[in-house]
Enzyme design. Structure first.
Site, short mmCIF file in Angstrom:
data_model
loop_
_atom_site.label_atom_id
_atom_site.label_comp_id
_atom_site.label_asym_id
_atom_site.label_seq_id
_atom_site.Cartn_x
_atom_site.Cartn_y
_atom_site.Cartn_z
N ARG A 114 -2.99 28.11 -3.63
CA ARG A 114 -4.23 28.12 -2.83
C ARG A 114 -4.37 26.86 -1.98
NH1 ARG A 114 -9.83 29.00 -5.77
NH2 ARG A 114 -9.12 27.26 -7.04
N ARG B 115 -21.71 30.80 -16.40
CA ARG B 115 -20.40 30.58 -17.01
C ARG B 115 -20.49 30.41 -18.51
NH1 ARG B 115 -17.56 28.60 -12.42
NH2 ARG B 115 -15.39 28.16 -12.90
N ARG C 199 -6.95 21.81 -4.02
CA ARG C 199 -7.97 21.28 -4.93
C ARG C 199 -7.30 20.51 -6.06
NH1 ARG C 199 -12.06 26.24 -6.23
NH2 ARG C 199 -11.84 25.39 -8.33
N LYS D 130 -12.79 35.49 -6.77
CA LYS D 130 -14.25 35.56 -6.59
C LYS D 130 -14.66 35.04 -5.21
CE LYS D 130 -14.88 32.96 -10.25
NZ LYS D 130 -13.49 32.75 -10.67
N ARG E 223 -8.58 25.04 -17.54
CA ARG E 223 -9.63 25.91 -16.99
C ARG E 223 -9.55 27.31 -17.61
NH1 ARG E 223 -8.34 25.40 -10.91
NH2 ARG E 223 -9.99 26.93 -10.61
P1 AP5 Z 1 -10.16 32.49 -4.91
O1 AP5 Z 1 -10.94 33.57 -4.24
O2 AP5 Z 1 -10.30 31.10 -4.39
O3 AP5 Z 1 -10.38 32.53 -6.51
P2 AP5 Z 1 -11.68 32.23 -7.37
O4 AP5 Z 1 -11.82 33.30 -8.38
O5 AP5 Z 1 -12.86 31.94 -6.50
O6 AP5 Z 1 -11.13 30.92 -8.10
P3 AP5 Z 1 -11.81 29.53 -8.39
O7 AP5 Z 1 -10.67 28.63 -8.80
O8 AP5 Z 1 -12.64 29.02 -7.24
O9 AP5 Z 1 -12.69 29.85 -9.58
P4 AP5 Z 1 -13.22 28.91 -10.61
O10 AP5 Z 1 -14.22 29.76 -11.28
O11 AP5 Z 1 -12.19 28.28 -11.47
O12 AP5 Z 1 -13.75 27.66 -9.75
P5 AP5 Z 1 -15.20 27.18 -9.29
O13 AP5 Z 1 -15.07 26.64 -7.93
O14 AP5 Z 1 -16.24 28.20 -9.57
O15 AP5 Z 1 -8.61 32.93 -4.86
C1 AP5 Z 1 -7.60 32.09 -5.39
C2 AP5 Z 1 -6.34 32.21 -4.50
O16 AP5 Z 1 -5.82 33.54 -4.57
C3 AP5 Z 1 -6.60 31.96 -3.00
O17 AP5 Z 1 -5.51 31.27 -2.49
C4 AP5 Z 1 -6.70 33.35 -2.38
O18 AP5 Z 1 -6.22 33.37 -1.04
C5 AP5 Z 1 -5.80 34.19 -3.29
N1 AP5 Z 1 -6.31 35.52 -3.54
C6 AP5 Z 1 -7.58 35.87 -3.89
N2 AP5 Z 1 -7.68 37.19 -4.10
C7 AP5 Z 1 -6.42 37.70 -3.90
C8 AP5 Z 1 -5.88 39.02 -4.00
N3 AP5 Z 1 -6.61 40.08 -4.36
N4 AP5 Z 1 -4.55 39.18 -3.75
C9 AP5 Z 1 -3.78 38.11 -3.41
N5 AP5 Z 1 -4.25 36.84 -3.30
C10 AP5 Z 1 -5.55 36.63 -3.56
O19 AP5 Z 1 -15.46 25.99 -10.32
C11 AP5 Z 1 -14.72 24.79 -10.29
C12 AP5 Z 1 -15.23 23.84 -11.36
O20 AP5 Z 1 -16.61 23.51 -11.13
C13 AP5 Z 1 -15.20 24.36 -12.80
O21 AP5 Z 1 -13.94 24.19 -13.40
C14 AP5 Z 1 -16.30 23.51 -13.45
O22 AP5 Z 1 -15.85 22.23 -13.73
C15 AP5 Z 1 -17.34 23.41 -12.36
N6 AP5 Z 1 -18.34 24.49 -12.42
C16 AP5 Z 1 -18.56 25.45 -11.46
N7 AP5 Z 1 -19.53 26.30 -11.84
C17 AP5 Z 1 -19.95 25.87 -13.07
C18 AP5 Z 1 -20.91 26.35 -13.98
N8 AP5 Z 1 -21.64 27.45 -13.72
N9 AP5 Z 1 -21.06 25.70 -15.16
C19 AP5 Z 1 -20.34 24.61 -15.44
N10 AP5 Z 1 -19.40 24.09 -14.62
C20 AP5 Z 1 -19.20 24.72 -13.44
#
Ligand code: AP5
Length: 221
Positions: A127, A88, A160, A13, A171
């Site tokens: 990552r 979410r 992270r 994402k 997660r």
């Molecule tokens: P990346 O693009 O970083 O993946 P992502 O989908 O953004 O993964 P996240 O881990 O950031 O998602 P998440 O939803 O768990 O975390 P968030 O920060 O929202 O890609 C991952 C890796 O793969 C990278 O190294 C990239 O280079 C590689 N890659 C990407 N695409 C690729 C491809 N097509 N091919 C090859 N490689 C690729 O949330 C974190 C925490 O915050 C949650 O656990 C929760 O505690 C809290 N939180 C956040 N939002 C909320 C909410 N709305 N409600 C409650 N708690 C929340």
């Protein structure tokens, strides 16, 4: 263009959002990034959410909904928006609809990045993120030119704390239980577009631009 990016942890994402931000010049709102910034600055909110984020659980709905309400009230969404990591839960999705209705900026399209478990585990464990500018790298798929140094700004990269294998499992379970129903919620609204996110980044970007083009979203607003 008014967009929501949905998908499991590590589906890509944030990576896709960075690409779309350049292509479309619309606001990118990531609740994960906002929460990490609060934690980095050790604010009262950062202290409150730290235990949830680092253990892989969800921050309470009311906290993140308030964050989004505050962010959107500043008028940043007039040109369009891209939400990443929000909503979410079904409660967040319903509250978001109410907020957007009041502002008269409803969602055009929800992009669901479908990625398989072995792929997301590899992506998350490899990552690395720039501590200064937030640029996203991967140790094998997209490594920085100099190990540990961000190509964009020269800052230091880090892993992270929630990208450890045990926390990734939590997660994923939280995603299946709480966030998967959000996919069904938008499917029922007829707004869901599915993408095969197991493909490499360039293929994912091309598939998405084709969806936008075919649906004529690029000419809206
Ligand atoms: P990346 O693009 O970083 O993946 P992502 O989908 O953004 O993964 P996240 O881990 O950031 O998602 P998440 O939803 O768990 O975390 P968030 O920060 O929202 O890609 C991952 C890796 O793969 C990278 O190294 C990239 O280079 C590689 N890659 C990407 N695409 C690729 C491809 N097509 N091919 C090859 N490689 C690729 O949330 C974190 C925490 O915050 C949650 O656990 C929760 O505690 C809290 N939180 C956040 N939002 C909320 C909410 N709305 N409600 C409650 N708690 C929340």
């Amino acid at each position: 263009m008014r967009l929501v990016l949905l998908g499991p942890p590590g589906a890509g994402k944030g990576t896709l959002a960075a690409f779309l931000h350049k292509e479309l010049d619309i606001a990118h709102v990531s609740t994960g990034d906002i929460l990490r910034e609060e934690m980095k600055n050790n604010t009262p909110l950062g202290q409150e959410v730290k235990q949830y984020v680092e253990s892989g659980g969800l921050v309470p709905d009311k906290v993140v909904i308030k964050l989004i309400e505050n962010k959107f009230s500043g008028g940043i969404v007039k040109k369009g928006y891209m939400l990443d990591g929000f909503p979410r839960t079904e409660v967040q999705a319903k509250d978001l609809d109410a907020i957007l209705q009041k502002l008269n900026v409803p969602i055009d399209c929800v992009v669901y990045l479908k990625a398989s478990l072995p792929v997301v585990i590899k992506r998350l464990t490899g990552r690395r993120i720039c501590r200064t500018c937030g640029a996203i790298f991967h140790m094998t798929n997209n490594p920085p030119k100099k190990d540990g140094i961000c190509d964009v700004c020269g800052g230091a990269t880090y892993q992270r704390p929630d990208d450890k294998e045990e926390t990734i499992k939590t997660r994923m379970n939280v995603y299946l239980e709480s966030t998967k129903p959000v996919v069904d919620y938008y499917e029922a609204q007829g707004k869901l577009k599915k993408l095969d996110a197991d493909k490499d980044s360039r293929a994912v970007q091309e598939d998405l631009m084709k969806i936008f083009h075919d649906a004529r979203y690029l000419h809206k607003h």
